[in-house]
Motif scaffolding. Sequence first.
Motif, PDB file in Angstrom:
ATOM      1  N   GLU A  49      26.821  55.675  39.762  1.00  0.00           N
ATOM      2  CA  GLU A  49      27.551  54.515  39.221  1.00  0.00           C
ATOM      3  C   GLU A  49      28.832  54.253  40.003  1.00  0.00           C
ATOM      4  O   GLU A  49      29.239  53.102  40.186  1.00  0.00           O
ATOM      5  CB  GLU A  49      27.886  54.762  37.747  1.00  0.00           C
ATOM      6  N   SER A  88      37.494  50.846  37.114  1.00  0.00           N
ATOM      7  CA  SER A  88      37.595  50.594  35.664  1.00  0.00           C
ATOM      8  C   SER A  88      37.401  51.890  34.887  1.00  0.00           C
ATOM      9  O   SER A  88      38.141  52.171  33.937  1.00  0.00           O
ATOM     10  CB  SER A  88      36.533  49.590  35.218  1.00  0.00           C
ATOM     11  N   TYR A  89      36.418  52.669  35.298  1.00  0.00           N
ATOM     12  CA  TYR A  89      36.128  53.929  34.601  1.00  0.00           C
ATOM     13  C   TYR A  89      37.338  54.867  34.695  1.00  0.00           C
ATOM     14  O   TYR A  89      37.773  55.441  33.695  1.00  0.00           O
ATOM     15  CB  TYR A  89      34.881  54.577  35.211  1.00  0.00           C
ATOM     16  N   GLY A  94      23.908  51.853  33.984  1.00  0.00           N
ATOM     17  CA  GLY A  94      25.032  52.118  34.877  1.00  0.00           C
ATOM     18  C   GLY A  94      25.217  51.059  35.947  1.00  0.00           C
ATOM     19  O   GLY A  94      24.481  50.119  36.050  1.00  0.00           O
ATOM     20  N   ASN A 138      29.767  51.731  43.030  1.00  0.00           N
ATOM     21  CA  ASN A 138      30.312  50.390  42.822  1.00  0.00           C
ATOM     22  C   ASN A 138      31.829  50.483  42.635  1.00  0.00           C
ATOM     23  O   ASN A 138      32.306  51.168  41.730  1.00  0.00           O
ATOM     24  CB  ASN A 138      29.655  49.750  41.586  1.00  0.00           C
ATOM     25  N   GLU A 176      34.227  48.344  41.670  1.00  0.00           N
ATOM     26  CA  GLU A 176      34.821  47.864  40.424  1.00  0.00           C
ATOM     27  C   GLU A 176      34.551  48.834  39.276  1.00  0.00           C
ATOM     28  O   GLU A 176      35.415  49.098  38.441  1.00  0.00           O
ATOM     29  CB  GLU A 176      34.260  46.480  40.083  1.00  0.00           C
ATOM     30  N   TYR A 177      33.355  49.358  39.277  1.00  0.00           N
ATOM     31  CA  TYR A 177      32.953  50.302  38.228  1.00  0.00           C
ATOM     32  C   TYR A 177      33.860  51.533  38.251  1.00  0.00           C
ATOM     33  O   TYR A 177      34.416  51.928  37.227  1.00  0.00           O
ATOM     34  CB  TYR A 177      31.491  50.704  38.416  1.00  0.00           C
ATOM     35  N   ARG A 178      34.011  52.148  39.420  1.00  0.00           N
ATOM     36  CA  ARG A 178      34.766  53.415  39.462  1.00  0.00           C
ATOM     37  C   ARG A 178      36.237  53.209  39.115  1.00  0.00           C
ATOM     38  O   ARG A 178      36.855  54.044  38.464  1.00  0.00           O
ATOM     39  CB  ARG A 178      34.597  54.136  40.801  1.00  0.00           C
ATOM     40  N   LEU A 226      30.912  47.481  31.657  1.00  0.00           N
ATOM     41  CA  LEU A 226      29.968  48.595  31.560  1.00  0.00           C
ATOM     42  C   LEU A 226      30.678  49.937  31.819  1.00  0.00           C
ATOM     43  O   LEU A 226      30.422  50.939  31.137  1.00  0.00           O
ATOM     44  CB  LEU A 226      28.865  48.375  32.586  1.00  0.00           C
ATOM     45  N   ALA A 227      31.580  49.923  32.791  1.00  0.00           N
ATOM     46  CA  ALA A 227      32.330  51.142  33.118  1.00  0.00           C
ATOM     47  C   ALA A 227      33.174  51.577  31.926  1.00  0.00           C
ATOM     48  O   ALA A 227      33.229  52.764  31.581  1.00  0.00           O
ATOM     49  CB  ALA A 227      33.219  50.894  34.332  1.00  0.00           C
ATOM     50  N   LYS A 252      29.852  44.873  35.505  1.00  0.00           N
ATOM     51  CA  LYS A 252      30.137  46.269  35.894  1.00  0.00           C
ATOM     52  C   LYS A 252      31.424  46.796  35.256  1.00  0.00           C
ATOM     53  O   LYS A 252      31.497  47.939  34.815  1.00  0.00           O
ATOM     54  CB  LYS A 252      30.250  46.372  37.422  1.00  0.00           C
ATOM     55  N   LYS A 253      32.448  45.938  35.242  1.00  0.00           N
ATOM     56  CA  LYS A 253      33.743  46.374  34.726  1.00  0.00           C
ATOM     57  C   LYS A 253      33.644  46.757  33.244  1.00  0.00           C
ATOM     58  O   LYS A 253      34.161  47.791  32.819  1.00  0.00           O
ATOM     59  CB  LYS A 253      34.754  45.232  34.906  1.00  0.00           C
TER      60      LYS A 253
END
Lengths: 193, 130
Positions: free
Chosen positions: A11, A20-21, B130, A14, A16-18, B31-32, B28-29
Motif C-alpha cells: 500500500e 496520509s497513513y 489497499g 502509493n 499519497e497513501y503512505r 483509504l489510508a 487513496k487518501k
Amino acid sequence: MSELVDKVRNEFQNEEYRHSYAEECVNTMIATQIKILREEREMTQSALAQKAGMAQPRLSVMENADYSNWSINTLKRLARAFDVSVSVKFETFSNVVMDFEEMCRANLSRASFKDDPIFRSAKVRTHRAFRAKRINSDAEQNALQGTQRAQGTQQLLPFNVTELVPRRSRDSEEYSSAQKGAVSNEALSSAAR
Amino acid sequence: MMPKWTIFDYVDPVEGNLFKAWSSCLQKKELAKLNNRLDALSTHGPELIPGILSPTGLASIFKLKIHGNVQLRPLLCEGPGRGEEAFTLLLGAFEVSNDYVPIGAPLIASRMRESLIKDMRRRVIHERVG
C-alpha cells in the motif's frame, strides 16, 4: 519483524497513501501520549489546560485521535506543563509505522525533570560513558544500514537509528548493549569495506 | 506485535460484503486514514487511544470519525460474540452537513448487528482494500 510494516508494504508504494497513513499515526501517537502523561501526573484536563495556558475544551479536543491541527508552539506549551522537552524530527516511514505498532503506555511514558534518572544521579562519569557507548552504537548502526541499502536488500534493522518519539524502553544501557551484540562481525567488516 | 483484536466485515445475505464495496469507492487518501484507524483498533484495542470509538446515540453501535475532504463515518460494533476481542464493521457511511449518508445509518447498522447475532455466519474476516 513488524507485522504492520508487512501489512502496509504494498500500500505504501502509493505516495499519497503512505503520507496520509503516517500522518494519522503521528496524530494518534501525540494525542495518546498527552493523555498518558497527564494521567501519570494525576492531572485533570482542566489542571493541565491551566498550566499550559489554554482552555480545557481545547485540550479535550487535542486529547483525541481525530485531532490533526498540531503546532509546535502548542506542543512546547504542553511540554512545559509536563516538565519534559519536545523532540521533533523527520522520520522514515518504517520507523513511524513501527513506533505506532509498538505504542503502549510504557513506550509513551516520560519522566518529568525531577524524576529524570540521569539528572537524579550524581554518577556523571558513568553517564558520560553510557552516552559515548550509545554514540558508538549509533555509528555502527548507520554503517550497517548503509551497507544494506547498497546491497539493495531494503531489509529493515530490528531497531531504530533515529526516533520520532524516543522509546524509554530502548533508551536503556541494556538495550544498547544487546543491540550492539546483535550486529554481527561480518556485517561490520562488510560495512567498513 | 500480534494484533489483539479481530476485525470482521458484516456480510449481507443478498448483497454480500457491503463494507468492502464501500471501501473500494474511496480515494487513496481516505483509504489510508481508514486503514490506519482499523490497524490501530486491531493492534491496540479500544482502550489505549483516546477517542478512537465515538458513540452514535445507539447502544452498541460506534463510529470511527475520520476527518478530511470527505468525512468518513464507518459504523461498527464490538463483538458481537460474547467475550470475544473483536469488532465487526457493519456499514460504511459518510457525514455531510451533520447528517449521515445513508440517512439513519446507525439504525441500519443496529439492525445489521441484530441480524448478525441471530446468525453469526454473516460475517467474514475484514477484507482490506489497499
